[in-house]
Write an enzyme that holds these catalytic residues in place. Structure first.
Site, short mmCIF file in Angstrom:
data_model
loop_
_atom_site.label_atom_id
_atom_site.label_comp_id
_atom_site.label_asym_id
_atom_site.label_seq_id
_atom_site.Cartn_x
_atom_site.Cartn_y
_atom_site.Cartn_z
N TYR A 1 -4.08 12.34 6.43
CA TYR A 1 -3.94 10.95 6.00
C TYR A 1 -3.08 10.18 7.01
O TYR A 1 -3.41 9.07 7.40
CB TYR A 1 -3.31 10.86 4.60
CG TYR A 1 -3.05 9.44 4.17
CD1 TYR A 1 -4.03 8.71 3.50
CD2 TYR A 1 -1.83 8.82 4.44
CE1 TYR A 1 -3.80 7.40 3.12
CE2 TYR A 1 -1.60 7.51 4.05
CZ TYR A 1 -2.58 6.81 3.39
OH TYR A 1 -2.36 5.51 3.02
N GLY B 1 0.84 -1.19 0.00
CA GLY B 1 0.00 0.00 0.00
C GLY B 1 0.87 1.24 0.00
O GLY B 1 1.99 1.24 -0.52
N CYS B 2 0.37 2.30 0.60
CA CYS B 2 1.12 3.56 0.65
C CYS B 2 2.48 3.33 1.30
O CYS B 2 2.58 2.77 2.39
CB CYS B 2 0.32 4.59 1.43
SG CYS B 2 1.19 6.16 1.64
N PHE B 3 3.52 3.79 0.63
CA PHE B 3 4.87 3.52 1.14
C PHE B 3 5.23 4.32 2.38
O PHE B 3 6.19 3.98 3.07
CB PHE B 3 5.94 3.66 0.06
CG PHE B 3 5.91 4.89 -0.82
CD1 PHE B 3 5.50 6.13 -0.37
CD2 PHE B 3 6.32 4.79 -2.14
CE1 PHE B 3 5.51 7.25 -1.19
CE2 PHE B 3 6.34 5.89 -2.98
CZ PHE B 3 5.93 7.13 -2.50
N TRP B 4 4.51 5.36 2.71
CA TRP B 4 4.85 6.17 3.88
C TRP B 4 4.87 5.34 5.16
O TRP B 4 5.78 5.44 5.97
CB TRP B 4 3.88 7.33 4.06
CG TRP B 4 3.92 8.37 2.99
CD1 TRP B 4 4.91 8.60 2.08
CD2 TRP B 4 2.90 9.32 2.71
NE1 TRP B 4 4.58 9.64 1.26
CE2 TRP B 4 3.34 10.12 1.62
CE3 TRP B 4 1.66 9.60 3.28
CZ2 TRP B 4 2.59 11.16 1.10
CZ3 TRP B 4 0.91 10.64 2.75
CH2 TRP B 4 1.38 11.41 1.68
#
Length: 174
Positions: A153, A10-13
């Site tokens: 987010y 998913g989101c790499f953050w």
């Protein structure tokens, strides 16, 4: 001995933030992998047309932490049964994947999936593929979660995952 592993969850953050806090991980870098565009930008990847996944390259000391333990962490911080999305993040760039760099990583990844599958009602859809070129994401994505804790987010999605991992992996947290 420094080794590398590449994961997409998913989101790499969030993925990057968690791995950067694990003892034995020397560096985790957000980026893009297994697409068709050379040197893609975030904007291009977000169109879904480059074929890339948001991914994290983990450089780790194998004498401190094993690849198998990294797999445990990876599978605990995302839902491997969601195809081309994680939560509200939708698109092929948010797919779940393990991009192996050698035969041993491929075998260990497939073994871990087989071990975990009975614990999920849905089929694990994590792709296990040879790593193609990894392109580091733009500088502003590196360390994003810890540098932007007030981002909405991050507050709603990434920070809860990060804190859950911190509790679960307390013994190996930096």
């Amino acid at each position: 001995m420094t080794q590398q592993a590449i994961f997409a969850g998913g989101c790499f953050w969030c993925v990057e933030a968690v791995f950067n806090q694990i003892k034995g991980v020397e560096k985790a870098t957000s980026g893009y992998i297994n697409g068709t565009t050379e040197n893609p930008t975030y904007k291009e990847v977000c169109t879904g047309e480059t074929g890339h996944a948001e991914a994290v390259k983990v450089e780790f000391d194998a004498t401190v932490i094993s690849y198998e333990k990294l797999l445990d962490i990876f599978f605990s911080i995302h839902n491997p049964t969601q195809l081309n999305h994680q939560g509200e993040d939708v698109g092929t760039q948010y797919r779940t994947g393990i991009y192996y760099l050698n035969d041993e990583q491929e075998q260990l990844a497939n073994k871990k999936i087989a071990e975990l599958q009975p614990h999920f009602a849905e089929k694990i859809v994590t792709e296990v593929l040879p790593a193609q070129t990894f392109y580091p994401a733009e500088d502003y994505h590196q360390g994003y979660l810890l540098q932007n804790p007030q981002n909405s987010y991050c507050n709603l999605v990434a920070t809860p995952k990060f804190l859950k991992a911190k509790v679960k992996f307390e013994e190996i947290w930096k």
